[in-house]
Design a protein around this motif. Structure first.
Motif, PDB file in Angstrom:
ATOM      1  N   UNK A 185       0.844  -1.203   0.000  1.00  0.00           N
ATOM      2  CA  UNK A 185       0.000   0.000   0.000  1.00  0.00           C
ATOM      3  C   UNK A 185       0.875   1.248   0.000  1.00  0.00           C
ATOM      4  N   UNK A 186       0.470   2.233  -0.774  1.00  0.00           N
ATOM      5  CA  UNK A 186       1.189   3.499  -0.883  1.00  0.00           C
ATOM      6  C   UNK A 186       0.369   4.607  -0.235  1.00  0.00           C
ATOM      7  N   UNK A 187       1.033   5.432   0.557  1.00  0.00           N
ATOM      8  CA  UNK A 187       0.419   6.636   1.105  1.00  0.00           C
ATOM      9  C   UNK A 187       1.131   7.849   0.521  1.00  0.00           C
ATOM     10  N   UNK A 188       0.402   8.654  -0.241  1.00  0.00           N
ATOM     11  CA  UNK A 188       0.927   9.927  -0.718  1.00  0.00           C
ATOM     12  C   UNK A 188       0.460  10.993   0.260  1.00  0.00           C
ATOM     13  N   UNK A 223      -2.381   5.695  -8.709  1.00  0.00           N
ATOM     14  CA  UNK A 223      -2.619   4.928  -7.491  1.00  0.00           C
ATOM     15  C   UNK A 223      -3.617   3.806  -7.723  1.00  0.00           C
ATOM     16  N   UNK A 224      -3.414   2.709  -7.023  1.00  0.00           N
ATOM     17  CA  UNK A 224      -4.366   1.602  -7.080  1.00  0.00           C
ATOM     18  C   UNK A 224      -5.524   1.886  -6.125  1.00  0.00           C
ATOM     19  N   UNK A 225      -6.519   1.026  -6.134  1.00  0.00           N
ATOM     20  CA  UNK A 225      -7.669   1.191  -5.250  1.00  0.00           C
ATOM     21  C   UNK A 225      -7.287   0.983  -3.793  1.00  0.00           C
ATOM     22  N   UNK A 284     -12.738   7.737  -2.624  1.00  0.00           N
ATOM     23  CA  UNK A 284     -12.525   7.093  -1.324  1.00  0.00           C
ATOM     24  C   UNK A 284     -11.046   6.967  -0.964  1.00  0.00           C
ATOM     25  N   UNK A 285     -10.167   7.154  -1.925  1.00  0.00           N
ATOM     26  CA  UNK A 285      -8.731   7.074  -1.629  1.00  0.00           C
ATOM     27  C   UNK A 285      -8.208   8.359  -1.000  1.00  0.00           C
ATOM     28  N   UNK A 286      -8.975   9.435  -1.092  1.00  0.00           N
ATOM     29  CA  UNK A 286      -8.557  10.715  -0.527  1.00  0.00           C
ATOM     30  C   UNK A 286      -9.033  10.812   0.925  1.00  0.00           C
ATOM     31  N   UNK A 287      -8.095  11.012   1.833  1.00  0.00           N
ATOM     32  CA  UNK A 287      -8.410  11.166   3.257  1.00  0.00           C
ATOM     33  C   UNK A 287      -7.942  12.546   3.699  1.00  0.00           C
ATOM     34  N   UNK A 288      -8.893  13.386   4.085  1.00  0.00           N
ATOM     35  CA  UNK A 288      -8.604  14.769   4.422  1.00  0.00           C
ATOM     36  C   UNK A 288      -8.632  14.973   5.939  1.00  0.00           C
TER      37      UNK A 288
END
Length: 220
Positions: A1-4, A26-28, A53-57
């Motif tokens: 898993x990648x976190x940008x 990015x993957x799901x 859903x991949x964006x976490x603010x």
């Protein structure tokens, strides 16, 4: 898993272009972790418009009266605290990623715990003004002891690292001057640093990067 991880503050002018350049790579299972420090423009509206859903603010409420780099450091720390990935990639709010960045980063992080790539240096309109950031004028120091006190190669917007480096670097020391320099120093002394020649971003340089209003701006 990648976190940008991105720190934002009043980034409406460039943030959409940057996010668009990231998300399609990015993957799901990956995530884009964004910490916003009190944006008053349309930055938050732009971010919410993605409905991805991949964006976490997350939100950072920094105290008033700090220097620009102190705001950026606290904002990035907040994003990094929420990152869940095994691979961490830092990103400024105003750059643009080349289409192969994630692919190349994943390849190198299999062998190295911390990497710093090269980049194209551009003006505000993405016109290239330098084919590399490793110029003689920049005078970067690769030796980890010299880099503690003189110019460092650890440019955050070009850096990526494994989770083990993140866990060693957090929490940031109080009064930390530069988050990217700190993470690079931690990596250099405890894990190892690899400088790679691949150019993976268009690194935007403009007047806003030096402004106190640009809390999510340049990390080096």
């Amino acid at each position: 898993m990648i976190s940008v991880c991105i720190a934002t503050h009043n980034g409406e002018q460039y943030i959409k272009t940057q996010i668009d350049s990231i998300l399609h790579q990015l993957s799901e299972e990956d995530e884009l972790v964004i910490s916003d420090d009190g944006s008053k423009d349309s930055t938050l509206k732009i971010l919410s418009s993605y409905n991805d859903s991949r964006i976490h603010l997350f939100y950072q409420n920094s105290p008033k009266g700090l220097l620009p780099h102190e705001y950026a450091t606290l904002n990035f720390e907040n994003a990094l605290k929420h990152a869940k990935g095994e691979y961490i990639i830092l990103s400024d709010q105003d750059d643009v990623w080349l289409d192969n960045k994630v692919e190349v980063v994943k390849m190198y992080l299999k062998d190295y715990p911390y990497i710093v790539s090269d980049c194209y240096v551009t003006d505000s309109e993405l016109n290239i003004i330098s084919e590399t950031r490793f110029t003689k004028d920049e005078d970067y120091h690769i030796n980890k002891y010299v880099a503690l006190v003189l110019s460092t190669p650890y440019q955050g917007s070009c850096a990526a690292f494994r989770r083990e480096v993140l866990e060693k670097a957090l929490p940031f020391p109080k009064g930390l001057q530069s988050h990217d320099r700190w993470i690079g120093d931690v990596a250099a002394f405890f894990f190892g640093v690899q400088i790679i020649s691949d150019k993976l971003i268009y690194y935007r340089r403009h007047d806003g990067t030096a402004s106190s209003a640009f809390r999510g701006g340049k990390s080096a």
